[in-house]
Design a protein around this motif. Structure first.
Motif, PDB file in Angstrom:
ATOM      1  N   GLU A  37       0.825  -1.214   0.000  1.00 45.85           N
ATOM      2  CA  GLU A  37       0.000   0.000   0.000  1.00 45.85           C
ATOM      3  C   GLU A  37       0.861   1.267   0.000  1.00 45.85           C
ATOM      4  OE1 GLU A  37       0.693  -1.265   4.244  1.00 45.85           O
ATOM      5  OE2 GLU A  37       0.068  -2.240   2.382  1.00 45.85           O
ATOM      6  N   ASN A  38       2.152   1.137   0.320  1.00 38.85           N
ATOM      7  CA  ASN A  38       3.054   2.290   0.333  1.00 38.85           C
ATOM      8  C   ASN A  38       3.830   2.453  -0.972  1.00 38.85           C
ATOM      9  OD1 ASN A  38       2.374   2.942   3.020  1.00 38.85           O
ATOM     10  ND2 ASN A  38       3.896   1.504   3.815  1.00 38.85           N
ATOM     11  N   LYS A  39       3.398   1.786  -2.030  1.00 35.27           N
ATOM     12  CA  LYS A  39       4.086   1.921  -3.309  1.00 35.27           C
ATOM     13  C   LYS A  39       4.060   3.364  -3.797  1.00 35.27           C
ATOM     14  CE  LYS A  39       1.923  -1.191  -5.678  1.00 35.27           C
ATOM     15  NZ  LYS A  39       1.542  -2.086  -6.801  1.00 35.27           N
ATOM     16  N   LYS A  69       3.540   6.666  -5.800  1.00 42.41           N
ATOM     17  CA  LYS A  69       2.447   7.196  -6.623  1.00 42.41           C
ATOM     18  C   LYS A  69       3.013   8.154  -7.675  1.00 42.41           C
ATOM     19  CE  LYS A  69      -0.652   5.210  -3.939  1.00 42.41           C
ATOM     20  NZ  LYS A  69       0.236   4.669  -2.887  1.00 42.41           N
ATOM     21  N   ASN A  70       2.171   8.489  -8.639  1.00 42.38           N
ATOM     22  CA  ASN A  70       2.583   9.406  -9.708  1.00 42.38           C
ATOM     23  C   ASN A  70       3.008  10.756  -9.143  1.00 42.38           C
ATOM     24  OD1 ASN A  70       1.998   7.447 -11.571  1.00 42.38           O
ATOM     25  ND2 ASN A  70       0.036   8.325 -12.200  1.00 42.38           N
ATOM     26  N   CYS A  92      10.828   7.691  -5.779  1.00 38.55           N
ATOM     27  CA  CYS A  92      11.104   6.442  -5.061  1.00 38.55           C
ATOM     28  C   CYS A  92      12.612   6.313  -4.899  1.00 38.55           C
ATOM     29  CB  CYS A  92      10.531   5.251  -5.824  1.00 38.55           C
ATOM     30  SG  CYS A  92      10.877   3.646  -5.067  1.00 38.55           S
ATOM     31  N   ASN A 127       5.170  -2.232 -10.596  1.00 42.44           N
ATOM     32  CA  ASN A 127       4.937  -0.793 -10.728  1.00 42.44           C
ATOM     33  C   ASN A 127       5.838  -0.251 -11.830  1.00 42.44           C
ATOM     34  OD1 ASN A 127       3.826   1.677 -10.225  1.00 42.44           O
ATOM     35  ND2 ASN A 127       4.911   2.062  -8.310  1.00 42.44           N
ATOM     36  N   TYR A 165       8.098   2.974 -13.428  1.00 39.36           N
ATOM     37  CA  TYR A 165       8.863   4.124 -12.969  1.00 39.36           C
ATOM     38  C   TYR A 165       9.534   4.803 -14.153  1.00 39.36           C
ATOM     39  CZ  TYR A 165       8.516   1.874  -8.365  1.00 39.36           C
ATOM     40  OH  TYR A 165       8.062   1.294  -7.223  1.00 39.36           O
ATOM     41  N   LYS A 198       0.994  13.878 -13.142  1.00 40.62           N
ATOM     42  CA  LYS A 198       0.465  12.578 -13.536  1.00 40.62           C
ATOM     43  C   LYS A 198       1.545  11.671 -14.110  1.00 40.62           C
ATOM     44  CE  LYS A 198      -4.211  14.300 -14.476  1.00 40.62           C
ATOM     45  NZ  LYS A 198      -5.300  14.414 -15.491  1.00 40.62           N
ATOM     46  N   HIS A 219       4.812   9.140 -14.204  1.00 43.04           N
ATOM     47  CA  HIS A 219       5.198   7.998 -13.384  1.00 43.04           C
ATOM     48  C   HIS A 219       6.178   8.429 -12.303  1.00 43.04           C
ATOM     49  CE1 HIS A 219       4.122   5.443 -17.068  1.00 43.04           C
ATOM     50  NE2 HIS A 219       3.226   5.198 -16.141  1.00 43.04           N
ATOM     51  N   PRO A 220       6.175   7.763 -11.163  1.00 40.28           N
ATOM     52  CA  PRO A 220       7.160   8.114 -10.122  1.00 40.28           C
ATOM     53  C   PRO A 220       8.581   7.884 -10.622  1.00 40.28           C
ATOM     54  CG  PRO A 220       6.042   6.052  -9.601  1.00 40.28           C
ATOM     55  CD  PRO A 220       5.307   6.649 -10.751  1.00 40.28           C
ATOM     56  N   TYR A 252       9.236   8.274  -1.467  1.00 35.36           N
ATOM     57  CA  TYR A 252       8.769   6.931  -1.124  1.00 35.36           C
ATOM     58  C   TYR A 252       9.991   6.034  -0.908  1.00 35.36           C
ATOM     59  CZ  TYR A 252       4.234   8.557  -2.846  1.00 35.36           C
ATOM     60  OH  TYR A 252       3.076   9.256  -3.050  1.00 35.36           O
TER      61      TYR A 252
END
Length: 469
Positions: free
Chosen positions: A222-224, A226-227, A231, A248, A250, A305, A307-308, A338
């Motif tokens: 759940e801690n992945k 986000k856009n 990371c 995910n 990136y 929006k 990608h991370p 993150y």
């Protein structure tokens, strides 16, 4: 003719249904976990044979005697100067002799030998013998049973696993080219383009992980990232990016490479906004910061929006026993960080890539002939920079969190010292800190007080902070 045809059909069916189909379906093979359990049982069995042979040869008794001698009071007294009058006043006289220099020299040599920095750039030792010839433990000739087991393991890894894994890896590279060609044709402004891109790219990296028989244990998904976020993770191998791309997508920022890895970077650039740079180019450094700022912060300060961004702030590969100094560049951006902690199980393979001694092809062959790739990934809670916190303090806070979660040693040294020499100012400050830690952990002479050590420590930390800025 029929036996050859039967063998070919059996081999191809195993390849398709054992590797390709699970990768396309995104499932995890229960057979792989069963395989790892049996490999571990084999390691334990071989370790029992080694202990049995050592017991017959009388080697274990010598090791116990050495262990006891290390913790004996006599040895402790030998490592203390004679002017120390602590708990040893009954056996030591408060007089000075030339022999008092020897314990200090011995402690200094031990500190150099047990250097906590340079040994992070080499493979770590294993607790059990994993039957890989590249480990430093070679007990093969202790028993005929070990000879037979080692030979069978060699045939299994090189004769069966290697061809199958090469085919899966080639299938992953082929699918990368096919997916890139399809994505170049599809309209990027379509609503479903992002979903299609994520599925195709994640499938590429899943196929690559299947080629190493990887077992990836994700914790707290759940801690992945986000856009629009960044990371950050500890860095051990190029496979770190492959593992994180398993579930995910990136946008990556990293050093530009040549050869096979450079080819993959060029292909990935065709469908996503990755940034590759040269370390020695100051213009590239500024360009990376500008691209990172524009990527993470949308127009009119709205959430982006995109990608991370995946960054490894250490800047180089460490042998997965510690986390070294994080560069402050990625922590200057006003966005959510993150953190991710990655920990490999070195019993089944050595995932560390020593880029100064190994080419990427040699490293891949080493990985393809290992038993398996077992790794734990912890997605840590997102973090933001405090109101009065600078980029260096924020980077150290994130680094400490990653080190604690992954069970790694938190070091303040810059990992780039394996590529270039440190400046004299930073080297002197770090030497002062090492000397302080050594003196605080040992018995202090009369003319050194803890107050003087604290003042020297504050000055050294101040010099390091000024040098990092």
């Amino acid at each position: 003719m029929l036996p050859r045809l039967f063998f070919l059909i059996y081999w191809l069916s195993t390849f398709v249904f054992g590797f390709l189909v699970p990768a396309f379906l995104g499932g995890t093979l229960t057979l792989r976990r069963w395989y790892i359990k049996n490999v571990h049982r084999l390691f334990v069995y071989c370790d029992n044979i080694i202990k049995e042979r050592k017991h017959l040869l009388g080697l274990d008794d010598k090791e116990e005697d050495e262990t006891e001698s290390v913790h004996s009071p006599r040895l402790k007294r030998r490592h203390l100067p004679s002017y120390v009058e602590d708990d040893y006043h009954d056996v030591l006289e408060p007089s000075f002799g030339f022999c008092d220099v020897a314990p200090l020299v011995m402690n200094g040599i031990s500190s150099i030998r047990d250097d906590q920095v340079t040994n992070r750039f080499y493979s770590q030792e294993k607790d059990l013998w994993n039957m890989l010839t590249r480990t430093s433990i070679h007990p093969v000739f202790m028993s005929h049973r070990l000879n037979i087991i080692w030979f069978l393991s060699l045939v299994w890894r090189w004769g069966w696993l290697l061809p199958m894994r090469i085919l899966v890896f080639m299938a992953a590279m082929f699918w990368l080219l096919v997916a890139t060609a399809i994505l170049l044709v599809l309209p990027r402004d379509a609503v479903w383009y992002e979903k299609c891109y994520e599925w195709m790219m994640c499938l590429v990296f899943r196929l690559i992980t299947h080629s190493f028989s990887a077992i990836i244990n994700f914790h707290n998904p759940e801690n992945k990232a986000k856009n629009g976020g960044i990371c950050v993770a500890n860095h051990t191998s190029p496979l770190d990016a492959v593992i994180l791309h398993y579930d995910n997508c990136y946008s990556m920022i990293g050093q530009r490479h040549g050869g096979l890895l450079g080819f993959v970077q060029k292909v990935l650039d065709l469908t996503a906004s990755h940034v590759w740079f040269e370390r020695g180019e100051s213009k590239d450094r500024q360009r990376v910061i500008d691209r990172l700022q524009n990527h993470c912060i949308g127009a009119n300060d709205k959430p982006s929006k995109n990608h991370p961004v995946l960054i490894f702030p250490e800047g180089t590969c460490i042998n997965n026993t510690s986390v070294m100094l994080f560069k402050k560049g990625s922590f200057e951006i006003d966005t959510t960080i993150y953190p991710v902690a990655i920990k490999y199980d070195t019993l089944y393979t050595e995932a560390f890539w020593n880029s100064s001694e190994q080419s990427i092809v040699r490293y891949l062959i080493m990985m393809l002939t290992s038993w398996a790739l077992v790794v734990n990934v912890w997605y840590l809670p997102p973090m933001k920079k405090g109101p009065n916190e600078d980029a260096i303090a924020f980077a150290n806070r994130v680094k400490s969190l990653i080190a604690n979660k992954g069970g790694l040693v938190d070091l303040q040294w810059d990992g780039m010292i394996k590529r270039k020499k440190l400046s004299e100012r930073i080297r002197q400050s770090l030497m002062d800190l090492e000397r302080i830690q050594f003196l605080e952990n040992s018995v202090l002479p009369r003319n050194i007080s803890h107050g003087n050590l604290s003042n020297l420590s504050n000055n050294s930390y101040g010099n390091l902070k000024d040098a990092a800025e």
